[in-house]
Design an enzyme around this catalytic site. Structure first.
Site, PDB file in Angstrom:
ATOM      1  N   HIS A   1       1.109  -1.533  -0.020  1.00  0.00           N
ATOM      2  CA  HIS A   1      -0.065   0.447  -0.318  1.00  0.00           C
ATOM      3  C   HIS A   1       0.547   1.049  -0.468  1.00  0.00           C
ATOM      4  CE1 HIS A   1      -3.614  -2.161   0.586  1.00  0.00           C
ATOM      5  NE2 HIS A   1      -3.400  -2.311   1.210  1.00  0.00           N
TER       6      HIS A   1
ATOM      7  N   GLU B   1      -7.541 -12.468   4.045  1.00  0.00           N
ATOM      8  CA  GLU B   1      -8.421 -11.313   3.747  1.00  0.00           C
ATOM      9  C   GLU B   1      -9.825 -11.279   2.768  1.00  0.00           C
ATOM     10  OE1 GLU B   1      -5.665  -7.965   3.446  1.00  0.00           O
ATOM     11  OE2 GLU B   1      -4.607  -9.313   1.684  1.00  0.00           O
TER      12      GLU B   1
ATOM     13  N   ASP C   1      -9.891  -5.443   5.141  1.00  0.00           N
ATOM     14  CA  ASP C   1     -10.507  -6.360   3.855  1.00  0.00           C
ATOM     15  C   ASP C   1     -11.521  -7.395   3.976  1.00  0.00           C
ATOM     16  OD1 ASP C   1      -9.131  -4.488   2.001  1.00  0.00           O
ATOM     17  OD2 ASP C   1      -6.480  -6.046   2.717  1.00  0.00           O
TER      18      ASP C   1
END
Length: 257
Positions: free
Chosen positions: A46, A149, A175
């Site tokens: 990310h 996730e 998530d």
């Protein structure tokens, strides 16, 4: 002999803790390594880190006693290769949905015949000065962490945990919340906590360790009480934000502002 200290602790069923570094800073990574954590996870999913940035952060962690782990952007074999060749001692992969995904990841971290990794580990082999030692011990000292996730991962959990070479499962609550149509900023959610229990029970039965995330001391205690053997602490920006807010709160209370 080259040994992964975190891997050895997990084999002995000893708990370990380490922060996530998302601020892209080698200095922050080195600071946390010196703070006494067992491992440091360099976050690459990310943010905008490229391979050269990752190497600099691995060099920083390598100046400490902490074991460096890279969270790769996806099941990207070239990125995994570069991370290991730059000095990572473990790989954490997001969005693992099937046993085939897990097998692909494990094989990417192993030299033949156990895997598909090609030779080129300059930093971990001390620039070929310790090539034989690294080659002989790397496969057995690699940590593989899967992030559970997605709903597919939960559905396929039994077959995923049958894959040899998977060391740790970590639960991506945010998530998972999104996948279940829930607001991840308003946790805990009962449905997500049910998944945590399912992952924990399944992993325990298969001899795999479970990682649970924590961002404060109380959450560390709770994670350990739930059977976690790996504590993902942070990330760094959350810990920094908490410290900043706490300081400002005390200041405003003390000055009446």
């Amino acid at each position: 002999m080259w040994l992964n200290k975190v891997k050895q602790k997990l084999i002995a069923d000893e708990p370990v803790i380490g922060p996530f570094i998302g601020l892209q800073s080698p200095h922050v990574a080195e600071l946390f390594g010196h703070a006494g954590f067992d491992f440091v996870v360099i976050e690459c999913e990310h943010n905008a880190l490229d391979a050269a940035d990752v190497e600099h952060m691995l060099m920083a962690v390598g100046n400490t006693e902490a074991v460096p782990i890279v969270r790769v952007p996806y099941l990207d074999v070239p990125f995994i290769q570069r991370s290991l060749d730059s000095g990572a001692q473990g790989i954490m992969a997001p969005m693992v949905k099937t046993a085939e995904d897990a097998e692909k990841l494990v094989r990417a971290t192993r030299y033949p015949p156990e895997g598909t990794r090609s030779w080129g580990g300059l930093r971990p082999s001390k620039y070929t000065l310790s090539s034989s030692e690294y080659l002989a011990n790397s496969n057995d000292n690699m940590i593989v962490v899967l992030i559970i996730e997605t709903l597919d991962a939960v559905k396929n959990l039994d077959s995923i945990t049958d894959v040899a070479g998977v060391d740790v499962l970590t639960i991506g609550k945010w998530d998972l919340s999104l996948a279940l149509g829930l607001d991840p900023s308003k946790q805990p959610h009962a449905d997500v906590e049910d998944v945590v229990e399912k992952v924990t029970d399944t992993a325990k039965n298969k001899g795999i360790k479970v990682a649970i995330s924590a961002s404060n001391p109380q959450e560390i205690r709770e994670a350990l009480s739930r059977g976690a053997r790996v504590i993902n602490y942070g990330p760094d920006y959350t810990l920094l934000s908490h410290a900043a807010k706490e300081g400002m709160s005390v200041f405003r209370e003390s000055t009446g502002q």
